[in-house]
Design an enzyme around this catalytic site. Sequence first.
Site, mmCIF file in Angstrom:
data_model
loop_
_atom_site.group_PDB
_atom_site.id
_atom_site.type_symbol
_atom_site.label_atom_id
_atom_site.label_comp_id
_atom_site.label_asym_id
_atom_site.label_seq_id
_atom_site.Cartn_x
_atom_site.Cartn_y
_atom_site.Cartn_z
ATOM 1 N N CYS A 51 -10.782 21.058 -31.522
ATOM 2 C CA CYS A 51 -10.663 21.296 -32.959
ATOM 3 C C CYS A 51 -11.941 21.004 -33.737
ATOM 4 C CB CYS A 51 -9.451 20.556 -33.504
ATOM 5 S SG CYS A 51 -7.904 21.378 -33.002
ATOM 6 N N SER A 88 -12.429 25.115 -45.394
ATOM 7 C CA SER A 88 -11.757 25.324 -44.122
ATOM 8 C C SER A 88 -12.104 26.716 -43.629
ATOM 9 C CB SER A 88 -10.245 25.207 -44.316
ATOM 10 O OG SER A 88 -9.560 25.800 -43.238
#
Length: 619
Positions: free
Chosen positions: A122, A520
């Site tokens: 991630c 993001s």
Amino acid sequence: MPHYRSRTSTHGRNMAGARALWRATGMKDGDFGKPIIAVVNSFTQFVPGHVHLRDLGALVAREIEAAGGVAKEFNTIAVDDGIAMGHGGMLYSLPSRELIADSVEYMVNAHCADAMVCISNCDKITPGMLMAAMRLNIPVVFVSGGPMEAGKITSPVDGKVIAKLDLVDAMIKAADPNVSDAEAEEVERSACPTCGSCSGMFTANSMNCLTEAIGLALPGNGTIVATHAWRKGLFEQAGRLVVELCRRYYEQDDASVLPRSIATKSAFENAMTLDVAMGGSTNTVLHLLAAAQEAGVDFTMSDIDRISRRVPCLCKAAPATDKYHIEDVHRAGGILGILGELGRADLLDLSCGNVHSGTLGEAINQWDINGGAGEAAQKFFRAAPGGIPTTVAFSQDATFLTLDMDRQTGCIRDKAHAYSQDGGLAVLYGNLAEKGCIVKTAGVDESQWVFTGRARVFESQEDAVEGILGDRVQAGDVVIIRYEGPKGGPGMQEMLYPTSYLKSKGLGKTCALFTDGRFSGGSSGLVIGHASPEAAEGGTIGLVEEGDTIEIDIPNRRIHLAVGDTVLAERRAAMQARGEQAWQPVDRERVVSQALRAYAALATSADRGAVRDLSQLKR
């Protein structure tokens, strides 16, 4: 001839104590002449992209030991940006990158490991491990946990998929007052069906794709879903390969296998070329800049600007489109498919090395499904999502009936049929960002590429969210969110909630957002981040006032505050006159821990990758 690093702690009478401790970990007499390889895992039950990694370290370790090495596993931390989003937890996300890099260095150097397999996935874990690999410069192979399957909503009549979903859809639906509770709950339950990194071209998947382009990961690393049985082969191959790389370096004096030999400036340029072509997350700019600094490579924002001006957008996936997710990129040939098109367009240095196939050119010849790759590659890229909710890796073996080899209208395009001849990322400059800022052009509607609007100024992400949800932002506005940079936040928060809420209010194509924070990978729209210098460093973004006119011109790479130089000078003088309160947010209530204060004390602006500037320690 280099010596195995591990001999420092395994050889000589003076190391009897160390050997006694090694024996207590399970090592036998015959192990002390073998390479000790660190299996750098990042398993945690907090993060769906890492929840399935518990047993994968052992899988890699078995292959290492079968190939003649000694495997020793440890874990790093891993922050889930989606769970940390929208509250104080997001302050810790970017700083965790440095903590991960440091922890890998600490463990590997303290125990004199000879090489590493980095099991990442991630957002900050892959970059942190990549920084450590550059810093340590020992043989390494990256293998990630893999992407999540896209969520699906199916027809109750025939069971066919009528919509693909991801995390961002859940956030947008939840904030839309016109969406019923039942519909919002259905999307929430469907958006993230399996283990793996979130299913779009978000930060995690972007970085795992870029490790392929840099040359430190195996083909398919960034695109084959976490649940697919064929992904297991990447982990097994990584274990065997790292032992081979060890022997080539330590026993044959072949330094070409080292990370810094592979990740040259040309390799970073190849990675950035891929990034622009696939419309990767803007966070990748931060991470590539940071990794390049660790590698001692002179790779800067000016290089990124140059690349962004000549590379077309050849691939789109969510959030830039709702038609494709990472699983669709895989079906179209994965990263080697995009690299193949870039190679044919003469946009890559094909002589760059990698850990698995000699050169990038050789890797493309072997794996590019539209470039003559063989049956093995054709089969590999048919690996499909299973459509069954699960947290178990390698739990299904579904295949696509056909490959997407359409380079005119498919997921991956050739240069002649590019989504746009202007690439998927761009660097803008102007009096609001003298050192640059970043926009993901792949996610911007073309009607907004030239935009002029009124500034609506917020001193924090929290205030901006309140303002958007409170209808203080209208069509034609430019939302300014400042003091959210690496120092000012501290920690450079992501702005996924503000961008999602703009969409939920129907403002996604009529407003802009400009910040010294970041986004993001799930953000899209005219959202521009990484303003450098940041407000806390004296950047002009700190001088914007309510109602000022902001001019944005993506084709000409320009962002401008339409205020005269004299007025700006007066505002700057007034700011300086505030003394200790200068370049600080007004009336912001935020608890900042000692750990975050330590990060902020050394953090640089985004144009340098938000890395630490250790020269400040000498002041």
